[in-house]
Every structure is written in structure tokens, then in C-alpha cells.
Design a protein around this motif. Structure first.
Motif, PDB file in Angstrom:
ATOM      1  N   SER A  96       0.858  -1.174   0.000  1.00 43.94           N
ATOM      2  CA  SER A  96       0.000   0.000   0.000  1.00 43.94           C
ATOM      3  C   SER A  96       0.894   1.223   0.000  1.00 43.94           C
ATOM      4  O   SER A  96       1.664   1.444   0.940  1.00 43.94           O
ATOM      5  CB  SER A  96      -0.901   0.003   1.244  1.00 43.94           C
ATOM      6  N   PHE A  97       0.828   2.011  -1.076  1.00 42.09           N
ATOM      7  CA  PHE A  97       1.723   3.149  -1.225  1.00 42.09           C
ATOM      8  C   PHE A  97       1.098   4.407  -0.614  1.00 42.09           C
ATOM      9  O   PHE A  97      -0.113   4.626  -0.696  1.00 42.09           O
ATOM     10  CB  PHE A  97       2.039   3.392  -2.701  1.00 42.09           C
ATOM     11  N   ASN A  98       1.963   5.233  -0.026  1.00 41.03           N
ATOM     12  CA  ASN A  98       1.531   6.484   0.574  1.00 41.03           C
ATOM     13  C   ASN A  98       1.887   7.637  -0.359  1.00 41.03           C
ATOM     14  O   ASN A  98       3.049   8.050  -0.432  1.00 41.03           O
ATOM     15  CB  ASN A  98       2.211   6.678   1.934  1.00 41.03           C
ATOM     16  N   THR A  99       0.913   8.144  -1.073  1.00 41.70           N
ATOM     17  CA  THR A  99       1.149   9.278  -1.981  1.00 41.70           C
ATOM     18  C   THR A  99       0.585  10.579  -1.428  1.00 41.70           C
ATOM     19  O   THR A  99       0.577  11.597  -2.118  1.00 41.70           O
ATOM     20  CB  THR A  99       0.534   8.991  -3.366  1.00 41.70           C
ATOM     21  N   ASP A 100       0.133  10.545  -0.188  1.00 44.69           N
ATOM     22  CA  ASP A 100      -0.415  11.740   0.455  1.00 44.69           C
ATOM     23  C   ASP A 100       0.712  12.422   1.232  1.00 44.69           C
ATOM     24  O   ASP A 100       0.843  12.251   2.457  1.00 44.69           O
ATOM     25  CB  ASP A 100      -1.557  11.342   1.393  1.00 44.69           C
ATOM     26  N   PHE A 101       1.532  13.180   0.514  1.00 42.97           N
ATOM     27  CA  PHE A 101       2.743  13.763   1.101  1.00 42.97           C
ATOM     28  C   PHE A 101       2.855  15.226   0.722  1.00 42.97           C
ATOM     29  O   PHE A 101       2.873  15.572  -0.459  1.00 42.97           O
ATOM     30  CB  PHE A 101       3.975  12.998   0.595  1.00 42.97           C
ATOM     31  N   ASP A 102       2.916  16.088   1.742  1.00 43.11           N
ATOM     32  CA  ASP A 102       3.123  17.521   1.527  1.00 43.11           C
ATOM     33  C   ASP A 102       4.606  17.809   1.704  1.00 43.11           C
ATOM     34  O   ASP A 102       5.129  17.719   2.820  1.00 43.11           O
ATOM     35  CB  ASP A 102       2.306  18.326   2.538  1.00 43.11           C
ATOM     36  N   PRO A 103       5.331  18.161   0.633  1.00 47.03           N
ATOM     37  CA  PRO A 103       6.780  18.336   0.733  1.00 47.03           C
ATOM     38  C   PRO A 103       7.209  19.595   1.474  1.00 47.03           C
ATOM     39  O   PRO A 103       8.362  19.709   1.888  1.00 47.03           O
ATOM     40  CB  PRO A 103       7.228  18.385  -0.729  1.00 47.03           C
ATOM     41  N   LYS A 104       6.310  20.564   1.597  1.00 47.58           N
ATOM     42  CA  LYS A 104       6.640  21.834   2.263  1.00 47.58           C
ATOM     43  C   LYS A 104       7.959  22.408   1.724  1.00 47.58           C
ATOM     44  O   LYS A 104       8.896  22.711   2.488  1.00 47.58           O
ATOM     45  CB  LYS A 104       6.710  21.649   3.781  1.00 47.58           C
ATOM     46  N   HIS A 105       8.032  22.538   0.415  1.00 44.53           N
ATOM     47  CA  HIS A 105       9.237  23.052  -0.228  1.00 44.53           C
ATOM     48  C   HIS A 105       9.693  24.357   0.433  1.00 44.53           C
ATOM     49  O   HIS A 105       8.897  25.264   0.658  1.00 44.53           O
ATOM     50  CB  HIS A 105       8.994  23.295  -1.716  1.00 44.53           C
ATOM     51  N   GLY A 106      10.978  24.428   0.732  1.00 45.78           N
ATOM     52  CA  GLY A 106      11.548  25.635   1.314  1.00 45.78           C
ATOM     53  C   GLY A 106      11.515  25.684   2.829  1.00 45.78           C
ATOM     54  O   GLY A 106      12.072  26.614   3.422  1.00 45.78           O
ATOM     55  N   PHE A 107      10.895  24.682   3.456  1.00 52.93           N
ATOM     56  CA  PHE A 107      10.785  24.680   4.916  1.00 52.93           C
ATOM     57  C   PHE A 107      11.407  23.405   5.490  1.00 52.93           C
ATOM     58  O   PHE A 107      11.349  22.331   4.867  1.00 52.93           O
ATOM     59  CB  PHE A 107       9.324  24.767   5.346  1.00 52.93           C
ATOM     60  N   ALA A 108      11.982  23.530   6.672  1.00 52.17           N
ATOM     61  CA  ALA A 108      12.538  22.378   7.377  1.00 52.17           C
ATOM     62  C   ALA A 108      11.442  21.721   8.209  1.00 52.17           C
ATOM     63  O   ALA A 108      10.789  22.382   9.020  1.00 52.17           O
ATOM     64  CB  ALA A 108      13.695  22.805   8.263  1.00 52.17           C
ATOM     65  N   VAL A 109      11.236  20.427   8.001  1.00 51.14           N
ATOM     66  CA  VAL A 109      10.211  19.675   8.722  1.00 51.14           C
ATOM     67  C   VAL A 109      10.890  18.859   9.814  1.00 51.14           C
ATOM     68  O   VAL A 109      11.809  18.079   9.535  1.00 51.14           O
ATOM     69  CB  VAL A 109       9.440  18.748   7.758  1.00 51.14           C
ATOM     70  N   ASP A 110      10.458  19.024  11.056  1.00 49.02           N
ATOM     71  CA  ASP A 110      11.010  18.250  12.174  1.00 49.02           C
ATOM     72  C   ASP A 110      10.510  16.811  12.102  1.00 49.02           C
ATOM     73  O   ASP A 110       9.301  16.560  12.120  1.00 49.02           O
ATOM     74  CB  ASP A 110      10.600  18.872  13.509  1.00 49.02           C
ATOM     75  N   ILE A 111      11.445  15.864  12.038  1.00 46.11           N
ATOM     76  CA  ILE A 111      11.099  14.446  11.985  1.00 46.11           C
ATOM     77  C   ILE A 111      11.249  13.812  13.361  1.00 46.11           C
ATOM     78  O   ILE A 111      10.427  13.015  13.798  1.00 46.11           O
ATOM     79  CB  ILE A 111      12.005  13.715  10.971  1.00 46.11           C
ATOM     80  N   ALA A 112      12.335  14.140  14.029  1.00 51.09           N
ATOM     81  CA  ALA A 112      12.634  13.644  15.374  1.00 51.09           C
ATOM     82  C   ALA A 112      13.640  14.603  15.976  1.00 51.09           C
ATOM     83  O   ALA A 112      14.091  15.540  15.320  1.00 51.09           O
ATOM     84  CB  ALA A 112      13.194  12.217  15.312  1.00 51.09           C
TER      85      ALA A 112
ATOM     86  N   ARG B 144       7.549  14.124  -5.146  1.00 55.74           N
ATOM     87  CA  ARG B 144       7.417  15.551  -4.818  1.00 55.74           C
ATOM     88  C   ARG B 144       8.767  16.266  -4.741  1.00 55.74           C
ATOM     89  O   ARG B 144       8.813  17.464  -4.511  1.00 55.74           O
ATOM     90  CB  ARG B 144       6.697  15.720  -3.479  1.00 55.74           C
ATOM     91  N   GLY B 145       9.865  15.506  -4.919  1.00 55.20           N
ATOM     92  CA  GLY B 145      11.196  16.087  -4.863  1.00 55.20           C
ATOM     93  C   GLY B 145      12.139  15.229  -4.032  1.00 55.20           C
ATOM     94  O   GLY B 145      11.725  14.285  -3.342  1.00 55.20           O
TER      95      GLY B 145
ATOM     96  N   GLY C 209      14.520   8.695   0.377  1.00 52.94           N
ATOM     97  CA  GLY C 209      15.024   9.778  -0.451  1.00 52.94           C
ATOM     98  C   GLY C 209      13.934  10.575  -1.134  1.00 52.94           C
ATOM     99  O   GLY C 209      14.168  11.702  -1.583  1.00 52.94           O
ATOM    100  N   HIS C 210      12.729  10.035  -1.210  1.00 53.25           N
ATOM    101  CA  HIS C 210      11.581  10.711  -1.814  1.00 53.25           C
ATOM    102  C   HIS C 210      10.335  10.272  -1.051  1.00 53.25           C
ATOM    103  O   HIS C 210      10.170   9.093  -0.744  1.00 53.25           O
ATOM    104  CB  HIS C 210      11.429  10.346  -3.299  1.00 53.25           C
ATOM    105  N   GLY C 211       9.463  11.222  -0.759  1.00 57.47           N
ATOM    106  CA  GLY C 211       8.216  10.877  -0.097  1.00 57.47           C
ATOM    107  C   GLY C 211       8.325  10.869   1.417  1.00 57.47           C
ATOM    108  O   GLY C 211       9.350  11.218   2.013  1.00 57.47           O
TER     109      GLY C 211
END
Length: 303
Positions: A4-20, A37-38, A213-215
Motif C-alpha cells: 500500500s503506497f503512501n502518496t499523500d505527502f506535503d513536501p513543504k518546499h523551502g521549509f525544514a520539517v522536524d522528523i525527530a 514531490r522532490g 530519499g523521496h516521499g
């Protein structure tokens, strides 16, 4: 497990997203059919940083990264592999930060190339890429408050690596495992036999949360990797079954096995079929009439 692929991804280009804690993601603005998405660049650390996969030579992406880096020292620039959606910004960031570049070696194909293959490879791979430090399996790269372990995962490319972030359940999986799609394995750049072996390498490791690397991030990654492996084995079995019935060319196999695939992805499907055929040839299950022109060759079962 059904994939099941997850294609619901907002890349927020130009912003740093906190992962952990100590892990941020910035996605480059190079969306496309093979980059989704990049390209994701990861910043590891708080006091000093490691940058993983700089991405395309984009002024926008470069400026955003420099802004997030601020005045901190960058100890390492790390590449999962040397495709042109990952490496081009490397030299510019190295000049700006003074950081050394780490990867599992320069780009190299799995076998000798025909002239046509050389031209194709030059459009997707950074053939001039050369890291300052060549990584072996298990090698560790360290900063003031972070440590990253090298996990060699050849398959998508011969020099592909994943990276485990020590003290966490996180593994940077590059293009080896992505949640939005299966991975392109395109000979002679990639090897399906190596790709499957590398999936087993990841399944033997403790990390179960992957940063691709993507998604988007991949939770419960072991179950997903098992699904990927099953999918690939079923595809290989279907190809062997069709060859045993007399379907002996790559275009015919693509037409049968990828009937609903959009036309723009038919070329990638052909390369995937080729990768499986090369794996079957390596296993002694399939023979080809012309190993020097394998894309246009005819195939038959070995028995």
C-alpha cells in the motif's frame, strides 16, 4: 503483506520539517515522475550537522538549506548514491561549508556498457562524482552530537547505502525503500539480485522507521519491506512463467505484465523486466541469445 503506497505527502518546499529530535527534512523543488514531490535532504544533529543527499543544484533549495544551517558547523555531506537528483548540490555545499563528502564510492555500472547504455546512464547518473571518503559497511561518521552508521544496500545502484542514526529507530533508506512507489532497478545501473539481497540486509537490522530519499517517512518498515520483497519475487515468477510459455521479448512481457501502466512509465517497466531477466539469468533459470544487446534480445527458459 499487500503493498500500500503512501502518496499523500506535503513536501513543504523551502521549509525544514522536524522528523525527530536532531533530525529535519527539507524537500527540494524537483518534482517529477521518478522523484515524486522532490528529493529529500536530511539534516542530522543540533550542535553540528550532517547533510544527507543535497539534491539538485537549485538556488531555492540551497538558500533554504543555508538558512536552516545558520552558523552551525557542517561536519559531513553524505550521499546515499550518485544519481543526478541527489548529487548536484554537493559541490556547492562543500564550498560553502567546508564539509567532507562521504559515500560508498563513485558511480559504477554493474557490467560493461554498450554505447546506447552509456548515453542513457549519463542522463541519470553523476559519472563525475567522487567522494572524499569512501564508506565500507559498518563505517561510522560522527559529529558533536550525532553518529551515523553505514549500511551498504547495493541494488538501485552499485554504490547505494542506507544510514542508521545511532541511538534512534531511524534509518535513512535513500532510494532503496520508498513509501510512495517501488524502486526503479534499471540495469546496468542497478541489479535486481543485489536489490533483493539488500532488502534482506535491512530486514536483519533493528531499525523499523525509515526516512526515504523521496516521499514521506515509512513506519513499521519491516512489514513494508517484506511486502516489497514478496512483490518482486511474484513479479519475477510471473516473468519466468511467461518466458516458459514462449513470450520471449521485453516489449511483449511489458505489454502482458503492465497492461494498465501509463505510457510515460513504460520505459521504466521495460528496465524492471530487464532487471528481473538478468536476475533469472544469474540464477541459471533463463537464457538469452545475445548478452551484448539484451534489451532487444530473445529469451527462453534454461531447462
Amino acid at each position: 503483506m499487500a503493498l500500500s503506497f503512501n502518496t499523500d505527502f506535503d513536501p513543504k518546499h523551502g521549509f525544514a520539517v522536524d522528523i525527530a529530535s536532531g533530525v529535519k527534512r527539507m524537500t527540494a523543488p524537483n518534482s517529477g515522475p521518478y522523484t515524486f514531490r522532490g528529493t529529500n535532504t536530511y539534516l542530522i544533529g543540533e550542535q553540528t550537522l550532517a547533510l544527507v543527499d543535497p539534491g539538485p543544484d537549485s538556488d531555492t533549495h540551497f538558500d533554504a538549506l543555508i538558512s536552516v544551517i545558520g552558523g552551525r558547523s557542517v561536519d559531513a555531506i553524505i550521499l546515499t548514491h550518485s544519481h543526478l537528483d541527489h548529487t548536484p548540490l554537493t559541490a556547492r555545499l562543500k564550498r560553502q561549508t567546508g564539509a567532507a563528502v562521504y559515500a560508498a564510492g563513485p558511480h559504477k555500472p554493474y557490467r560493461d556498457l554498450t554505447q546506447e547504455e552509456t548515453e542513457i546512464l549519463g542522463r541519470s547518473a553523476d559519472l563525475g562524482f567522487m567522494p572524499d571518503h569512501i564508506l565500507a559497511d559498518g563505517d561510522k561518521i560522527e559529529g558533536r552530537d550525532w553518529q551515523i552508521e553505514t549500511v551498504l544496500t547495493p541494488g538501485h545502484t552499485a554504490n547505494h547505502s542506507a544510514f542508521a542514526i545511532s541511538g534512534t529507530d531511524l534509518l535513512l533508506s535513500g532510494d532503496h525503500v520508498m513509501g510512495w512507489s517501488t524502486t526503479v532497478v534499471a540495469p546496468p545501473d542497478g541489479s535486481m539480485a543485489d536489490y533483493l539481497r539488500s532488502l534482506d540486509v535491512l530486514l536483519a537490522r533493528p531499525e523499523k522507521h525509515y526516512l526515504p530519499g523521496h516521499g514521506d517517512a515509512i513506519p513499521q518498515a519491516h512489514a513494508y519491506v517484506k511486502g516489497l520483497k514478496t512483490h518482486r519475487i511474484m513479479r519475477e515468477t510471473a516473468i519466468l512463467d511467461q518466458v516458459s510459455k514462449g513470450v520471449d521479448s521485453i516489449p511483449e512481457l511489458v505489454a502482458i505484465l503492465y497492461r494498465t501502466l501509463p505510457a510515460k512509465l513504460q520505459g521504466a517497466a521495460a528496465m524492471t523486466v530487464l532487471a528481473h531477466l538478468e536476475s533469472l539469468i544469474e540464477a541459471g533459470k533463463v537464457k538469452t541469445a545475445d548478452s551484448q544487446a539484451i534489451l532487444s534480445s530473445r529469451f527462453k527458459t534454461a531447462s
